[in-house]
Design a protein around this motif. Sequence first.
Motif, PDB file in Angstrom:
ATOM      1  N   TYR A  12       0.819  -1.224   0.000  1.00  0.00           N
ATOM      2  CA  TYR A  12       0.000   0.000   0.000  1.00  0.00           C
ATOM      3  C   TYR A  12       0.848   1.268   0.000  1.00  0.00           C
ATOM      4  CZ  TYR A  12      -4.525   2.224   0.865  1.00  0.00           C
ATOM      5  OH  TYR A  12      -5.695   2.931   0.745  1.00  0.00           O
ATOM      6  N   ARG A  29      -7.211   9.290  -3.176  1.00  0.00           N
ATOM      7  CA  ARG A  29      -8.513   9.779  -3.658  1.00  0.00           C
ATOM      8  C   ARG A  29      -8.497  10.022  -5.175  1.00  0.00           C
ATOM      9  NH1 ARG A  29     -12.019  12.540  -0.307  1.00  0.00           N
ATOM     10  NH2 ARG A  29     -11.983  14.274  -1.780  1.00  0.00           N
ATOM     11  N   LEU A  55       4.674   1.254   8.378  1.00  0.00           N
ATOM     12  CA  LEU A  55       4.381   0.341   7.270  1.00  0.00           C
ATOM     13  C   LEU A  55       5.526   0.199   6.263  1.00  0.00           C
ATOM     14  CD1 LEU A  55       2.405  -1.549   5.847  1.00  0.00           C
ATOM     15  CD2 LEU A  55       1.422   0.442   4.710  1.00  0.00           C
ATOM     16  N   SER A 120      -9.130  -3.779  -4.675  1.00  0.00           N
ATOM     17  CA  SER A 120      -7.841  -3.795  -3.980  1.00  0.00           C
ATOM     18  C   SER A 120      -6.791  -4.461  -4.867  1.00  0.00           C
ATOM     19  CB  SER A 120      -7.962  -4.473  -2.612  1.00  0.00           C
ATOM     20  OG  SER A 120      -8.322  -5.835  -2.759  1.00  0.00           O
ATOM     21  N   LEU A 204     -14.895  -2.155   2.098  1.00  0.00           N
ATOM     22  CA  LEU A 204     -14.859  -1.620   0.734  1.00  0.00           C
ATOM     23  C   LEU A 204     -16.262  -1.141   0.385  1.00  0.00           C
ATOM     24  CD1 LEU A 204     -12.632  -4.185  -1.197  1.00  0.00           C
ATOM     25  CD2 LEU A 204     -12.151  -1.762  -0.802  1.00  0.00           C
ATOM     26  N   GLY A 243     -13.802   4.023   4.434  1.00  0.00           N
ATOM     27  CA  GLY A 243     -13.325   5.341   4.011  1.00  0.00           C
ATOM     28  C   GLY A 243     -14.338   6.431   4.326  1.00  0.00           C
TER      29      GLY A 243
HETATM   30  O1  FEC Z   1      -0.101   2.905   7.660  1.00  0.00           O
HETATM   31  C1  FEC Z   1      -0.439   3.595   6.682  1.00  0.00           C
HETATM   32  O2  FEC Z   1      -0.103   4.767   6.549  1.00  0.00           O
HETATM   33  C2  FEC Z   1      -1.269   3.052   5.562  1.00  0.00           C
HETATM   34  C3  FEC Z   1      -2.390   2.213   6.086  1.00  0.00           C
HETATM   35  C4  FEC Z   1      -3.410   1.756   5.070  1.00  0.00           C
HETATM   36  C5  FEC Z   1      -3.559   0.465   4.624  1.00  0.00           C
HETATM   37  C6  FEC Z   1      -4.727   0.411   3.806  1.00  0.00           C
HETATM   38  C7  FEC Z   1      -5.199  -0.725   3.222  1.00  0.00           C
HETATM   39  C8  FEC Z   1      -6.318  -0.821   2.458  1.00  0.00           C
HETATM   40  N1  FEC Z   1      -7.082   0.226   2.026  1.00  0.00           N
HETATM   41  C9  FEC Z   1      -8.111  -0.268   1.280  1.00  0.00           C
HETATM   42  C10 FEC Z   1      -9.103   0.451   0.648  1.00  0.00           C
HETATM   43  C11 FEC Z   1      -9.296   1.823   0.787  1.00  0.00           C
HETATM   44  C12 FEC Z   1     -10.331   2.581   0.140  1.00  0.00           C
HETATM   45  C13 FEC Z   1     -10.217   3.886   0.547  1.00  0.00           C
HETATM   46  C14 FEC Z   1      -9.100   3.954   1.437  1.00  0.00           C
HETATM   47  C15 FEC Z   1      -8.650   5.087   2.074  1.00  0.00           C
HETATM   48  C16 FEC Z   1      -7.544   5.154   2.915  1.00  0.00           C
HETATM   49  C17 FEC Z   1      -7.046   6.354   3.572  1.00  0.00           C
HETATM   50  C18 FEC Z   1      -5.930   6.004   4.301  1.00  0.00           C
HETATM   51  C19 FEC Z   1      -5.717   4.586   4.105  1.00  0.00           C
HETATM   52  N2  FEC Z   1      -6.700   4.113   3.266  1.00  0.00           N
HETATM   53 FE1  FEC Z   1      -6.833   2.199   2.553  1.00  0.00          FE
HETATM   54  N3  FEC Z   1      -5.280   1.668   3.728  1.00  0.00           N
HETATM   55  C20 FEC Z   1      -4.489   2.508   4.497  1.00  0.00           C
HETATM   56  C21 FEC Z   1      -4.689   3.874   4.662  1.00  0.00           C
HETATM   57  N4  FEC Z   1      -8.557   2.686   1.563  1.00  0.00           N
HETATM   58  C22 FEC Z   1      -5.057   6.900   5.168  1.00  0.00           C
HETATM   59  C23 FEC Z   1      -7.682   7.743   3.420  1.00  0.00           C
HETATM   60  C24 FEC Z   1      -8.326   8.206   4.688  1.00  0.00           C
HETATM   61  C25 FEC Z   1      -9.394   7.276   5.169  1.00  0.00           C
HETATM   62  O3  FEC Z   1     -10.392   7.124   4.442  1.00  0.00           O
HETATM   63  O4  FEC Z   1      -9.163   6.693   6.225  1.00  0.00           O
HETATM   64  C26 FEC Z   1     -11.115   5.066   0.125  1.00  0.00           C
HETATM   65  C27 FEC Z   1     -10.500   5.735  -1.066  1.00  0.00           C
HETATM   66  C28 FEC Z   1     -11.315   6.900  -1.536  1.00  0.00           C
HETATM   67  O5  FEC Z   1     -11.454   7.882  -0.757  1.00  0.00           O
HETATM   68  O6  FEC Z   1     -11.782   6.834  -2.686  1.00  0.00           O
HETATM   69  C29 FEC Z   1     -11.366   2.019  -0.836  1.00  0.00           C
HETATM   70  C30 FEC Z   1      -7.999  -1.716   1.234  1.00  0.00           C
HETATM   71  C31 FEC Z   1      -6.904  -2.067   1.976  1.00  0.00           C
HETATM   72  C32 FEC Z   1      -6.377  -3.504   2.292  1.00  0.00           C
HETATM   73  C33 FEC Z   1      -5.711  -4.096   1.101  1.00  0.00           C
HETATM   74  C34 FEC Z   1      -4.405  -3.420   0.804  1.00  0.00           C
HETATM   75  O7  FEC Z   1      -3.524  -3.323   1.686  1.00  0.00           O
HETATM   76  O8  FEC Z   1      -4.272  -2.988  -0.355  1.00  0.00           O
HETATM   77  C35 FEC Z   1      -8.934  -2.677   0.523  1.00  0.00           C
HETATM   78  C36 FEC Z   1      -2.652  -0.683   4.934  1.00  0.00           C
END
Ligand code: FEC
Length: 330
Positions: A12, A29, A55, A120, A204, A243
């Motif tokens: 990520y 985003r 991370l 993802s 998701l 999110g």
């Molecule tokens: O430690 C860190 O700084 C990074 C931690 C982190 C991980 C992670 C894993 C996944 N995400 C997945 C889906 C989404 C979707 C959106 C989205 C938004 C965020 C934001 C942050 C964030 N994600 Fe993440 N994700 C991590 C961090 N994620 C910060 C933005 C703020 C928030 O909403 O909290 C929404 C996107 C949008 O706005 O359009 C969808 C998925 C995973 C697990 C699989 C993977 O690791 O790829 C699925 C780790």
Amino acid sequence: MTEPRGVLLMAYGTPASLDEVEAYYTHIRHGRPPTPELLADLKARYQAIGGVSPLNDITRRQAAALQARLDAIDGPGRWRVFLGMKHTRPFIQDIVREMAASGVKTAVTLVLAPHYSTMSVKSYQTAADQAAAEAGPRLWHVDSWHLQPQFLQALAERVTAALARLSAGAPSDGAVSDGRSAPSASDGTPGGTPATVIFSAHSLPERILEADDPYPRQLRETGEAVARLAGVTDYTFAWQSAGRTDDRWLGPDILDVIRQLAGQGRRRLVVCPAGFVADHLEVLYDVDIDCQRLAAELGVQLVRTASLNDDPLFIAGLADVVRARAARGD
Ligand code: FEC
């Protein structure tokens, strides 16, 4: 000499400092900058876990350990592990170009997330495919590895350890804050209150279900297999870290599940974030701070399973996944 085979390990990524959070958030985003409120909220979460997420360091350790494991099995020079990030440098696309330039003709791609979803794993693969379309290499994707035996075993060991911490009455990372005494029996069911294990993964948007996405089923299969290995019969599932968007996200949310279990009289919970393989914001903040705060309010003891990080058993499992995919070929 046989040409080295590539491994494109994809993760990520996290901002290296608070100054980089805005660019990172904008990338997540899809180029839309966050509002000042959203940005401040995200920075506050990073500050709460010490300013930066571990991370990137952990991901690099996982890549180095995978390289060492593959070298130990097949000899040095057979495999070259490359690491590309989805949302920070070094970006997946740049690493694919670097692989091609270094003469790698074929590479197995592996995302550090066990469960497949179009939103993802597929998005990592698309980034890699687009770059590889220019000059190679040929990519052999691993879609999911949610039932890989060593991965399941490593999680089961962590569930067992977390249950033992509950049973031993270990302080629950701040969860028991109302002065009541911690449970003391060793069978996990003191005072008639069994421990419940909550398997969680990143939520998701619900629209993934329209295309019959395997993501929810795969989380369920992981949880069921881990529970079987750990001899756990009292378990449930939850989604976490939804999110901050207008979409409807997969539920139930983990905070609601904790409330519901507490309402049913459950006083001892283990959270196993089975969708994640490292310590990062979604574990260190969303579980260790958010879930723990709620558990404390409700008088519930909550213990989180330790993250896999570069655990040798887990890394051995990843090496097996890579080798099996290469053996299968096109
Ligand atoms: O430690 C860190 O700084 C990074 C931690 C982190 C991980 C992670 C894993 C996944 N995400 C997945 C889906 C989404 C979707 C959106 C989205 C938004 C965020 C934001 C942050 C964030 N994600 Fe993440 N994700 C991590 C961090 N994620 C910060 C933005 C703020 C928030 O909403 O909290 C929404 C996107 C949008 O706005 O359009 C969808 C998925 C995973 C697990 C699989 C993977 O690791 O790829 C699925 C780790």
